[in-house]
Design an enzyme around this catalytic site. Structure first.
Site, PDB file in Angstrom:
ATOM      1  CB  CYS A 281       7.918 -49.949  42.729  1.00 59.17           C
ATOM      2  SG  CYS A 281       9.502 -49.882  41.940  1.00 59.17           S
TER       3      CYS A 281
ATOM      4  N   GLY B  32       3.761 -52.357  38.249  1.00 64.22           N
ATOM      5  CA  GLY B  32       5.060 -52.801  37.754  1.00 64.22           C
ATOM      6  C   GLY B  32       4.986 -54.215  37.242  1.00 64.22           C
TER       7      GLY B  32
ATOM      8  N   GLY C 109       9.546 -45.219  44.548  1.00 58.35           N
ATOM      9  CA  GLY C 109       9.874 -43.807  44.406  1.00 58.35           C
ATOM     10  C   GLY C 109      11.238 -43.596  43.786  1.00 58.35           C
TER      11      GLY C 109
ATOM     12  CG  ASP D  33      -5.569 -42.076  25.980  1.00 60.25           C
ATOM     13  OD1 ASP D  33      -5.645 -42.720  27.050  1.00 60.25           O
ATOM     14  OD2 ASP D  33      -4.774 -42.360  25.082  1.00 60.25           O
ATOM     15  CG  ASP D  34      -4.184 -42.061  30.557  1.00 61.62           C
ATOM     16  OD1 ASP D  34      -3.004 -41.686  30.489  1.00 61.62           O
ATOM     17  OD2 ASP D  34      -4.563 -43.166  30.131  1.00 61.62           O
TER      18      ASP D  34
END
Length: 485
Positions: free
Chosen positions: A19, A47, A126, A376-377
């Site tokens: 979020c 999000g 969270g 790539d991450d």
């Protein structure tokens, strides 16, 4: 849980954030809904499932809140007509991607709660690890829940505490003493805007100012978007109360323990992947963190090649860092279709249209005949890495060497990132060589766990998904939804 059931998308193997939150109080009495809209637009990457705004007029009838929320992107849910009706000088907004709790409009935020002391508007980023116990406690006391998200659990506990406290900020502090897990909160009461961050500081939260208005936001990029000045980060374990009479008032009573804050466990993936590269979190530039990750990869896992490329978007900056450190030219190998939303119609398994190809295409002229290093991450399940490697080969790449700007995922996350159960992770019980064979690369290397603190300038971080060592004990029951089934 705060943010809903994960729908596994065929076209992506990326992690999802849960979020983004944004709050604003304009002491001049100007309407804030339009500015909150633009703030949420800047946080859309956090999000894309649902969003909402709630506002109130501090000079109007006490407790009257106007809100609108829905499923979809910010520019799909809100029109100018919606915003023009939302009159109020204080407000809170939210963008949501579900990691647990269900993908329904009822679970969209912010939540607006009417109770004996008035109204509360609440937005939460969270996941609580003790949400099931707190929910059961409330249910046995007669509480009736309208949603399946733990934001409602937090709201109930604040409301219950408010009956016994002198003010709403004390009620927030009392509720926080019961919460275990990750939370950055923005609470709107009839005359106050409150921000709160868990003692570990898992999720970011910052304070900004524009003219005579104060802002709370998940990332500094949202402040930049609305032309606000960054003031500071909310500290782990801190509660800030914003009012015209007193400005910003800080309460660190949650942190009476001398170790509080020093035991911070910021989510490392905020820097590796989730944060926008133009954001700063706890004083660290997301861009610089990714640049350093790429440089460390070049130092620790060099390979001879002709070109360094990034997998859009978060792999791009790390690829630049690798290029700078290695001296190998940086280039663009992928063209991304920016109009593919989260909910596009996925091709059937029997279809010739690859859902990866719908989103990404390779620039043949850039890679043909070249030895390519692809950054790539992360690799989560490995369901797309093999396809991207194959796409580069089909476009004429002579060699494909994959470098990953995070360590291998070995354990699930319980704090708001949808890292699934271990048996869903490609790295679990496999060697790097076995993973290399699965994805079809000529070589494969990951960022070392020992590089993570260096990557973020020495900040204390949570590495639980890589090491299995969590800042707080994992829940006794799995609370992360159904994405790991």
């Amino acid at each position: 849980m705060e943010c809903g059931i994960h729908e596994q998308k065929e076209y992506t193997d990326k992690l999802k954030e849960e979020c983004g939150v944004f709050g604003m109080y304009d002491f001049s009495g100007e309407d804030v809904a339009s500015t909150i809209y633009y703030g949420l637009f800047a946080l859309q990457h956090r999000g894309q499932e649902s969003c909402g705004i709630a506002v109130s007029d501090t000079n109007g009838p006490k407790g009257k809140v106007l809100s609108h929320k829905g499923m979809g992107l910010v520019n799909e849910v809100f029109t100018q007509k919606h915003l023009s009706k939302m009159k109020g000088d204080i407000g809170v907004g939210h963008v949501r991607y579900s990691t647990a709790g269900g993908s329904t409009r009822e679970n969209a935020q912010p939540l607006v709660l009417n109770y004996v002391k008035g109204t509360l508007g609440l937005a939460h980023n969270g996941n609580l690890v003790n949400a099931p116990e707190l929910r059961r406690e409330l249910e046995y006391d007669g509480a009736i829940f309208q949603t399946t998200i733990d934001t409602e659990v937090i709201a109930y506990h604040i409301a219950r505490a408010r009956v016994k406290t002198a003010n709403v900020e004390q009620a927030v502090a009392a509720a926080m003493r019961k919460l275990v897990g990750s939370y950055s909160l923005i609470v709107m009461s009839p005359r106050k805007l409150i921000g709160a961050r868990d003692p570990f500081g898992f999720r970011p939260l910052c304070i900004g100012k524009r003219d005579n208005a104060y802002i709370l936001a998940s990332e500094t990029c949202a402040l930049d978007t609305i032309g606000a000045e960054f003031i500071r980060d909310v500290e782990p374990g801190e509660i800030v109360t914003i009012t015209p009479e007193h400005g910003i008032v800080s309460d660190r009573s949650m942190c009476l323990d001398p170790a509080c804050g020093k035991q911070a466990a910021r989510c490392i993936f905020e820097y590796i992947y989730f944060g926008r590269p133009d954001s700063y979190m706890d004083g660290v530039s997301v861009y610089q963190a990714r640049l350093r990750a790429g440089k460390f990869l070049a130092m620790d896992s060099p390979v001879e090649a002709d070109l360094v490329v990034g997998v859009p978007e978060s792999g791009n900056v790390a690829a630049m860092g690798y290029s700078q450190q290695s001296g190998i030219p940086y280039g663009t190998a992928f063209v991304k279709n920016s109009y593919v939303g989260r909910t596009f119609i996925k091709p059937k398994q029997s279809s010739r249209e690859s859902s990866v190809r719908v989103k990404l295409n390779v620039l043949r002229d850039a890679v043909a005949g070249k030895r390519v290093i692809m950054i790539d991450d992360s690799i989560v399940r490995g369901t797309t890495s093999d396809r991207i490697v194959r796409m580069l080969r089909e476009a004429g790449a002579k060699e494909v060497h994959m470098r990953v700007s995070s360590p291998p995922f070995l354990y699930p996350c319980y704090f708001g990132t949808d890292v699934p159960a271990s048996d869903q992770l490609i790295a679990y019980q496999r060697t790097v060589e076995e993973i290399r064979q699965i994805i079809g690369a000529d070589s494969l290397a990951y960022l070392g766990v020992d590089r993570l603190e260096q990557m973020v300038d020495g900040l204390t971080i949570c590495k639980g998904c890589f090491t299995g060592k969590y800042p707080v004990d994992p829940p006794k029951e799995d609370i992360r939804g159904e994405y790991d089934k």
